[in-house]
Design an enzyme around this catalytic site. Structure first.
Site, mmCIF file in Angstrom:
data_model
loop_
_atom_site.group_PDB
_atom_site.id
_atom_site.type_symbol
_atom_site.label_atom_id
_atom_site.label_comp_id
_atom_site.label_asym_id
_atom_site.label_seq_id
_atom_site.Cartn_x
_atom_site.Cartn_y
_atom_site.Cartn_z
ATOM 1 N N LYS A 64 0.816 -1.226 0.000
ATOM 2 C CA LYS A 64 0.000 0.000 0.000
ATOM 3 C C LYS A 64 0.849 1.275 0.000
ATOM 4 O O LYS A 64 0.396 2.331 -0.416
ATOM 5 C CB LYS A 64 -0.954 0.003 1.197
ATOM 6 N N ASP A 98 -10.478 2.302 2.258
ATOM 7 C CA ASP A 98 -10.660 1.549 3.516
ATOM 8 C C ASP A 98 -11.463 2.349 4.542
ATOM 9 O O ASP A 98 -12.344 1.816 5.216
ATOM 10 C CB ASP A 98 -9.295 1.200 4.142
HETATM 11 P P1 NAP Z 1 -0.872 -4.125 11.243
HETATM 12 O O1 NAP Z 1 -0.413 -3.065 10.313
HETATM 13 O O2 NAP Z 1 -0.017 -5.302 11.556
HETATM 14 O O3 NAP Z 1 -1.289 -3.380 12.619
HETATM 15 C C1 NAP Z 1 -1.642 -4.034 13.807
HETATM 16 C C2 NAP Z 1 -1.071 -3.221 14.965
HETATM 17 O O4 NAP Z 1 -1.614 -3.733 16.197
HETATM 18 C C3 NAP Z 1 0.454 -3.331 15.061
HETATM 19 O O5 NAP Z 1 1.002 -2.072 15.371
HETATM 20 C C4 NAP Z 1 0.622 -4.335 16.212
HETATM 21 O O6 NAP Z 1 1.842 -4.192 16.907
HETATM 22 C C5 NAP Z 1 -0.538 -3.977 17.097
HETATM 23 N N1 NAP Z 1 -0.878 -5.040 18.041
HETATM 24 C C6 NAP Z 1 -0.775 -6.383 17.854
HETATM 25 N N2 NAP Z 1 -1.216 -7.033 18.950
HETATM 26 C C7 NAP Z 1 -1.618 -6.092 19.821
HETATM 27 C C8 NAP Z 1 -2.172 -6.149 21.119
HETATM 28 N N3 NAP Z 1 -2.410 -7.316 21.742
HETATM 29 N N4 NAP Z 1 -2.477 -4.980 21.756
HETATM 30 C C9 NAP Z 1 -2.230 -3.796 21.132
HETATM 31 N N5 NAP Z 1 -1.689 -3.669 19.907
HETATM 32 C C10 NAP Z 1 -1.390 -4.815 19.258
HETATM 33 O O7 NAP Z 1 -2.248 -4.752 10.705
HETATM 34 P P2 NAP Z 1 -3.371 -3.993 9.839
HETATM 35 O O8 NAP Z 1 -3.084 -4.123 8.398
HETATM 36 O O9 NAP Z 1 -3.591 -2.657 10.439
HETATM 37 O O10 NAP Z 1 -4.633 -4.954 10.147
HETATM 38 C C11 NAP Z 1 -5.173 -5.025 11.443
HETATM 39 C C12 NAP Z 1 -6.440 -5.892 11.408
HETATM 40 O O11 NAP Z 1 -7.426 -5.262 10.593
HETATM 41 C C13 NAP Z 1 -6.246 -7.282 10.802
HETATM 42 O O12 NAP Z 1 -7.074 -8.169 11.509
HETATM 43 C C14 NAP Z 1 -6.752 -7.128 9.389
HETATM 44 O O13 NAP Z 1 -7.226 -8.343 8.838
HETATM 45 C C15 NAP Z 1 -7.920 -6.185 9.636
HETATM 46 N N6 NAP Z 1 -8.308 -5.417 8.452
HETATM 47 C C16 NAP Z 1 -9.601 -5.527 8.048
HETATM 48 C C17 NAP Z 1 -10.039 -4.809 6.982
HETATM 49 C C18 NAP Z 1 -11.472 -4.952 6.560
HETATM 50 O O14 NAP Z 1 -11.829 -4.452 5.478
HETATM 51 N N7 NAP Z 1 -12.319 -5.546 7.367
HETATM 52 C C19 NAP Z 1 -9.168 -3.961 6.278
HETATM 53 C C20 NAP Z 1 -7.840 -3.852 6.720
HETATM 54 C C21 NAP Z 1 -7.429 -4.602 7.819
HETATM 55 P P3 NAP Z 1 3.121 -5.129 16.473
HETATM 56 O O15 NAP Z 1 3.737 -4.414 15.313
HETATM 57 O O16 NAP Z 1 3.944 -5.145 17.698
HETATM 58 O O17 NAP Z 1 2.569 -6.474 16.096
#
Ligand code: NAP
Length: 267
Positions: A64, A98
């Site tokens: 992205k 998004d």
């Molecule tokens: P990402 O970039 O990996 O961001 C997740 C963040 O949460 C990271 O900074 C991570 O830290 C942190 N984290 C992990 N475990 C945690 C905890 N227990 N407590 C607090 N913070 C924590 O992922 P993303 O792309 O943003 O996606 C996040 C979620 O959204 C996923 O489940 C994805 O499938 C979903 N999503 C859904 C849609 C939709 O259309 N429904 C669209 C986009 C994303 P670390 O770096 O330390 O791991």
């Protein structure tokens, strides 16, 4: 006919081809839609081919940001989020749908934003988009991320948020799980427990597989309304297809299409 695709590191299980084909068939548009998995060391080599061969494409993890230098113009929310999920090849324009998908999901579930207190867990790619749309919509957003740098970087771009150093039980109108905890290897786990969820009005998880994450199951067992992320995913695809075809999005149409799409999934 428009030639469309989704690109990402591994899009072999992506829902995008199914969703886009459904939207196109239901609205009388003609498309082809491919899923193109690009290994990270091949991105620079392959991306120009994707741009020249496809009328438009969606972009997912981890490209992205990487796609942005290839574009001439970055529009709307893509500027705000610093990330692109939709590209129109002819004009080399990048968009991000998004946040709009997320906001329409809240709206169609009757969830108000303006003036509401929101606990947002996770400040990664999705959390950043969600936080900025919520703040724009008038919400008071408190963000916790176990990676303090991610939360600090969001605060820099979106100064109106409050960064939490830990999550303590407090009254929130809505809690959102944007950590990814609860899917894949962490299925069955929740980033917060009953103590926190008992004090929230509604629980929203961006995860859609499983359809009820542990975060949502705990909230539901406490009698809270819950929403998973499937509608967000569908609506971001709907908005993207409107961009590809240059048509005005229509929230009512999007909602009807989503209901019909859900029927195809569960029939
Ligand atoms: P990402 O970039 O990996 O961001 C997740 C963040 O949460 C990271 O900074 C991570 O830290 C942190 N984290 C992990 N475990 C945690 C905890 N227990 N407590 C607090 N913070 C924590 O992922 P993303 O792309 O943003 O996606 C996040 C979620 O959204 C996923 O489940 C994805 O499938 C979903 N999503 C859904 C849609 C939709 O259309 N429904 C669209 C986009 C994303 P670390 O770096 O330390 O791991």
């Amino acid at each position: 006919m428009l030639k469309l695709a989704v690109i990402g590191k591994d899009v072999s299980k992506s829902d995008s081809p199914k969703m886009h084909t459904f939207i196109a068939n239901s609205t009388g548009r003609e498309i082809s839609y491919d899923a193109i998995s690009i290994p990270e060391d091949k991105f620079d080599e392959w991306i120009d081919g994707v741009i020249s061969r496809y009328d438009g494409f969606n972009v997912t993890i981890p490209y992205k940001l990487a796609v942005m230098p290839k574009l001439k113009t970055i529009c709307d929310d893509a500027v705000l989020f610093g990330a692109v999920n939709t590209v129109k090849s002819a004009d080399l324009v990048g968009y991000n749908t998004d946040g709009e998908g997320f906001m329409l999901m809240l709206k169609t579930n009757g969830i108000q934003v303006d003036g509401r207190r929101v606990l947002l867990l996770g400040a990664g790619g999705a959390g950043r988009a969600v936080a900025q749309k919520l703040v724009h919509g008038g919400a008071y957003v408190s963000v916790f991320d176990r990676n303090a740098e991610a939360a600090a970087s969001l605060k820099q771009d979106c100064p109106a948020i409050t960064v939490l150093s830990e999550v303590l039980p407090a009254d929130y109108d809505m809690a959102i799980n944007a950590t990814g905890v609860g899917m894949h290897k962490t299925e069955g786990m929740s980033p917060v427990g009953e103590d926190v969820l008992s004090r929230v009005g509604v629980a929203v998880d961006l995860i859609y597989v499983p359809s009820k994450s542990a975060f949502l199951s705990i909230a539901e067992s406490l009698g809270k309304p819950v929403v998973n992320g499937r509608a967000m995913l569908f609506y971001q695809a709907y908005y993207a297809q409107c961009i590809f075809f240059g048509v005005q999005p229509d929230e009512e149409e999007a909602q009807k299409l989503f209901s019909a799409y859900l029927n195809t999934l569960y029939s």
